[in-house]
Design an enzyme around this catalytic site. Structure first.
Site, PDB file in Angstrom:
ATOM      1  CG  ASP A   1       2.044  -1.907   3.392  1.00  0.00           C
ATOM      2  OD1 ASP A   1       1.828  -1.341   2.308  1.00  0.00           O
ATOM      3  OD2 ASP A   1       1.421  -1.624   4.441  1.00  0.00           O
TER       4      ASP A   1
ATOM      5  CG  HIS B   1       9.142   6.769   4.910  1.00  0.00           C
ATOM      6  ND1 HIS B   1       8.340   6.759   6.034  1.00  0.00           N
ATOM      7  CD2 HIS B   1       9.619   8.035   4.826  1.00  0.00           C
ATOM      8  CE1 HIS B   1       8.330   7.971   6.582  1.00  0.00           C
ATOM      9  NE2 HIS B   1       9.089   8.753   5.862  1.00  0.00           N
TER      10      HIS B   1
ATOM     11  CB  CYS C   1      27.162  -6.528  -1.937  1.00  0.00           C
ATOM     12  SG  CYS C   1      27.521  -5.861  -3.562  1.00  0.00           S
TER      13      CYS C   1
ATOM     14  CG  ASN D   1      -5.642   8.838  12.982  1.00  0.00           C
ATOM     15  OD1 ASN D   1      -5.948   8.133  13.942  1.00  0.00           O
ATOM     16  ND2 ASN D   1      -4.386   9.037  12.615  1.00  0.00           N
TER      17      ASN D   1
ATOM     18  CD  GLU E   1      -6.287   7.206  19.201  1.00  0.00           C
ATOM     19  OE1 GLU E   1      -5.990   8.068  20.039  1.00  0.00           O
ATOM     20  OE2 GLU E   1      -6.819   6.108  19.474  1.00  0.00           O
TER      21      GLU E   1
HETATM   22  N1  APR Z   1      -7.677   3.536  10.367  1.00  0.00           N
HETATM   23  C1  APR Z   1      -7.088   4.745  10.323  1.00  0.00           C
HETATM   24  N2  APR Z   1      -6.087   5.116  11.139  1.00  0.00           N
HETATM   25  C2  APR Z   1      -5.665   4.219  12.050  1.00  0.00           C
HETATM   26  C3  APR Z   1      -6.225   2.932  12.156  1.00  0.00           C
HETATM   27  C4  APR Z   1      -7.273   2.595  11.264  1.00  0.00           C
HETATM   28  N3  APR Z   1      -7.884   1.390  11.276  1.00  0.00           N
HETATM   29  N4  APR Z   1      -5.587   2.272  13.152  1.00  0.00           N
HETATM   30  C5  APR Z   1      -4.661   3.109  13.641  1.00  0.00           C
HETATM   31  N5  APR Z   1      -4.708   4.297  12.985  1.00  0.00           N
HETATM   32  C6  APR Z   1      -3.872   5.501  13.172  1.00  0.00           C
HETATM   33  C7  APR Z   1      -3.358   5.692  14.588  1.00  0.00           C
HETATM   34  O1  APR Z   1      -4.323   6.404  15.381  1.00  0.00           O
HETATM   35  C8  APR Z   1      -2.085   6.505  14.347  1.00  0.00           C
HETATM   36  O2  APR Z   1      -2.357   7.888  14.374  1.00  0.00           O
HETATM   37  O3  APR Z   1      -2.712   5.347  12.375  1.00  0.00           O
HETATM   38  C9  APR Z   1      -1.664   6.099  12.930  1.00  0.00           C
HETATM   39  C10 APR Z   1      -0.399   5.270  12.846  1.00  0.00           C
HETATM   40  O4  APR Z   1       0.684   6.044  13.292  1.00  0.00           O
HETATM   41  P1  APR Z   1       2.183   5.507  13.290  1.00  0.00           P
HETATM   42  O5  APR Z   1       2.260   4.163  13.902  1.00  0.00           O
HETATM   43  O6  APR Z   1       3.026   6.576  13.894  1.00  0.00           O
HETATM   44  O7  APR Z   1       2.515   5.326  11.722  1.00  0.00           O
HETATM   45  P2  APR Z   1       2.987   6.414  10.680  1.00  0.00           P
HETATM   46  O8  APR Z   1       2.363   7.734  10.924  1.00  0.00           O
HETATM   47  O9  APR Z   1       2.830   5.814   9.334  1.00  0.00           O
HETATM   48  O10 APR Z   1       4.535   6.522  11.007  1.00  0.00           O
HETATM   49  C11 APR Z   1       5.344   7.321  10.188  1.00  0.00           C
HETATM   50  O11 APR Z   1       7.273   6.502  11.288  1.00  0.00           O
HETATM   51  O12 APR Z   1       8.834   5.054  12.163  1.00  0.00           O
HETATM   52  C12 APR Z   1       8.305   5.581  11.084  1.00  0.00           C
HETATM   53  O13 APR Z   1       9.073   5.041   9.007  1.00  0.00           O
HETATM   54  C13 APR Z   1       8.009   4.759   9.879  1.00  0.00           C
HETATM   55  O14 APR Z   1       6.708   5.403   7.975  1.00  0.00           O
HETATM   56  C14 APR Z   1       6.713   5.327   9.385  1.00  0.00           C
HETATM   57  C15 APR Z   1       6.700   6.706  10.026  1.00  0.00           C
END
Ligand code: APR
Length: 255
Positions: free
Chosen positions: A106, A121, A150, A215, A217
């Protein structure tokens, strides 16, 4: 003040050890209004990644994958950095953070002022031809709702890493080097479920770094490699952390 406040413990680590590096995921941009991939509001709840986010799916049906990419681009379109992105940029300016390794596409770390950003990524800024590899800035070739092509007539793919594609060589090499040589790895907002990004904390830990995880979680890292888990939202945690680290002389003792 809570005994053994994990934010203060993290502040102490960051001040005491040189060369911190951050690893970020979609969670850091949630408070900018961009939903994460997993979880109830996640993009993968709407689009099955096996159907919409693999290189095989793209080659079979690029128009279908471009529909998902268009939604992703529009979610990112109006987003602005939140205090978590700003906090990491400030830690870099303060000489505490060396770099950010991000799985996000982003561009919000750069928008917040981070300079050393490793886009693990890729990003949505440029497009590459699947046949002749010619590259174009996205804004020159792509109109929302269309499948860009292209000059050679073939389809263009954004320079993001789809499932089944390798991590860009330079990003992979520099991220591993950062992990092997950092004093603290600050992991923010990733579910740590996607390989090889989820190996970065393990590489750092094995090389002697302390791992701090922000996080709300728990993740697969929490019980295995994380030294300090801060169970909060990224913006609030980073704001507090930077506030503590700005105080000359260091965080006061815990009690
Ligand atoms: N602050 C911190 N963490 C947060 C918040 C917040 N406000 N809100 C959500 N989260 C946490 C969630 O608990 C979760 O563990 O962010 C995490 C997001 O996880 P994903 O959606 O799996 O994202 P990510 O880990 O970046 O995914 C990795 O997966 O599909 C692909 O290419 C995509 O780069 C991405 C990769």
């Amino acid at each position: 003040m809570k005994a053994h406040d994990p934010v203060r413990q993290a502040a102490r680590l960051l001040r005491g050890r040189r060369d911190a590096v951050a690893l970020t995921g979609a969670g850091i941009s949630v408070e900018s209004g961009i939903p994460a991939f997993r979880g109830s509001q996640g993009l993968w709840g709407k689009y099955d990644p096996a159907e919409y986010a693999t290189i095989g799916a793209f080659m079979r049906n690029p128009a279908k994958v471009w529909r998902m990419l268009s939604e992703m681009a529009s979610l990112c379109g109006d987003a602005v950095p939140n205090p978590a992105h700003a906090g990491l940029a400030e830690l870099e300016r303060m000489g505490i953070l060396r770099s950010v390794i991000t799985q996000n596409v982003d561009g919000l770390h750069q928008a917040a002022g981070s300079r050393q950003v490793i886009e693990y990524h890729g990003n949505m800024e440029s497009l590459v031809c699947i046949a002749c590899w010619k590259q174009y800035p996205t804004r020159e070739r792509w109109v929302d709702g269309t499948t860009p092509s292209c000059d050679c007539g073939q389809i263009l793919k954004p320079n993001v890493v789809l499932f089944g594609e390798p991590i860009p060589w330079l990003a992979q090499e520099s991220a591993e080097e950062e992990a092997r040589t950092c004093g603290v790895l600050l992991v923010v907002g990733t579910s740590a479920q996607v390989s090889p990004a989820c190996d970065i904390p393990r590489i750092a830990r094995k090389a002697g770094a302390a791992v701090v995880e922000v996080n709300p979680e728990e993740t697969p890292l929490t019980a295995s490699v994380t030294d300090i888990h801060i169970p909060g939202a990224a913006s609030e945690v980073l704001r507090t952390l930077v506030g503590i680290l700005r105080v000359p002389g260091g965080p006061p003792p815990e009690h």
